[in-house]
Each structure stands twice: as structure tokens, then as C-alpha cells.
Design an enzyme around this catalytic site. Sequence first.
Site: not given
Ligand code: IPE
Ligand code: IPE
Ligand code: MG
Length: 226
Positions: A12, A29, A123
Amino acid sequence: MGSLTHLAIIMDGNGRWAERRSLPRSAGHLEGGKAALKVIRGCLSHGIGYLTLYCFSTENWKRPKEEIDYLMGLFSSRLRAEMPRMVASGIRLLHLGRREGLPEKVLDAIDEAVERTAGCNALTLQLAINYGGLDEIARAASKAVADGIDSFDASTLSGYLDNPDVPSPDFIVRSAGEKRLSGFMLYQSSYAELAFYDRLWPDWDESMIGIILDDFDSRKRRFGGL
Ligand code: IPE
Ligand code: IPE
Ligand code: MG
């Protein structure tokens, strides 16, 4: 203490990483994908047997189409590009999650990688793409019912999860500071250790695996015993 067989990571903070640099979320990303490769290498060099990466949740479809399209393109292109290296380094790929809803190009890349890495054993890498814990449990229950099972005990469903041979994660960690599971491995997490690190996902590299292993070593797992 015990050995860390299965590490599972909620990746995240890609968006926040990009926002802090006034870049589009897609740049976060892209950088997050590079971090994933470093972390995978770290797991390989530390002899961790199973790594699960949460890449896209069943709730992430709520995001703008442009971001979803970018992520799907990234999954299929990175998987295809990394396939030879996966085979060479002994990485067995598995998909965790719902197939329905994923674009054909992502399913094709996953299927090809799963097939080509089936004999690898250094792995096991589970990519959770279009994954939701409640969705996995509901699909497992449907499969069990379709098999004619009408009485459940606490372990009946485990054989119907997406990858029943993968052991439950010992340690679930999350980057970027949020302290929640966001639907990740709800069935398998019942006795997992948990840790939440502030570092944003694109800033992770091999060195985080050392930190994670030290953290795990300090835990006293009792599994309900004394
Ligand atoms: C959780 O992250 C899902 C992934 C890491 C793929 P999100 O950014 O979607 O989660 P929330 O919305 O903060 O709970
Ligand atoms: C995690 O990073 C990747 C996915 C959930 C696909 P985010 O895109 O949720 O990044 P933040 O939480 O907005 O910083
Ligand atoms: Mg996120």
C-alpha cells in the site's frame, strides 16, 4: 519463535508516494512494481518458501477506469517480462483471487506463468489479483456445496480455498501505515502475526526482509496454548 515459512504483504502507498512527488498515481504503481521485484529477491535470498502479494482487491474496481486499466496493463506486461527470470530463479507462480472480471490479457499472462513455473520450487509466489477474503470464502463454500457437502466444521472450507496446498501465512505485513487488512486472507489470517510499517510501498527493497525477519523472531506465538 518459529520459522517464517509464509510471508504475506499488503502493498500500500503507491498513490501517496506519487502524490508527494507531484506525479500521477500510475508513477507510484510503476515504482511499486519495481519494489515488488526487490522484495521477491529478498525473500529468495533469505529462503522464505511462500510469499503472497496483495496486488488488487475486489474493492479496487471502485477506482477510476484509467487507474484500473494502468494496473491491469502493468500486471500482464510485468508478468510476461519476468517469466524467464522467474523460471531461472525457481519461482512458482500462483494466482489467488477471482478470475471473473479480470481482462483476458491478465488471465492469459497468469495462466502462462503458472504453467511455465509449475515445476519451480525455490519460492512460491501467490499474486492476489481481484482478491477479496470474503469473496474467496464465499466461492469456497459454493464449491463445497457443489461437491455435495452439507455439513461444515471449522476446517471443511480450507480444502476449497483458491490454493489449498499453500500453508497459512505466518506473518502478514502492510506498508504505508494503515492498520487494517482490507479483506486480505480473512480465513488464513486467524493466527498470523501482524505488522504495519510506515514506509510507503515504492520505497521498499530487499533490506525490509531483514527487518521483517527480526520482527518476526521477536514474536511469541502461542496458538492458544501456554
Ligand atoms: C488494499 O489497499 C488492497 C491492495 C493493497 C491491493 P487499498 O488501498 O485498496 O485499501 P484501503 O482502501 O486503504 O483499505
Ligand atoms: C496500493 O497503493 C496499490 C493498490 C491498492 C492497487 P494505493 O494505490 O492504494 O496507494 P495509496 O493508498 O493511495 O497511497
Ligand atoms: Mg491504498
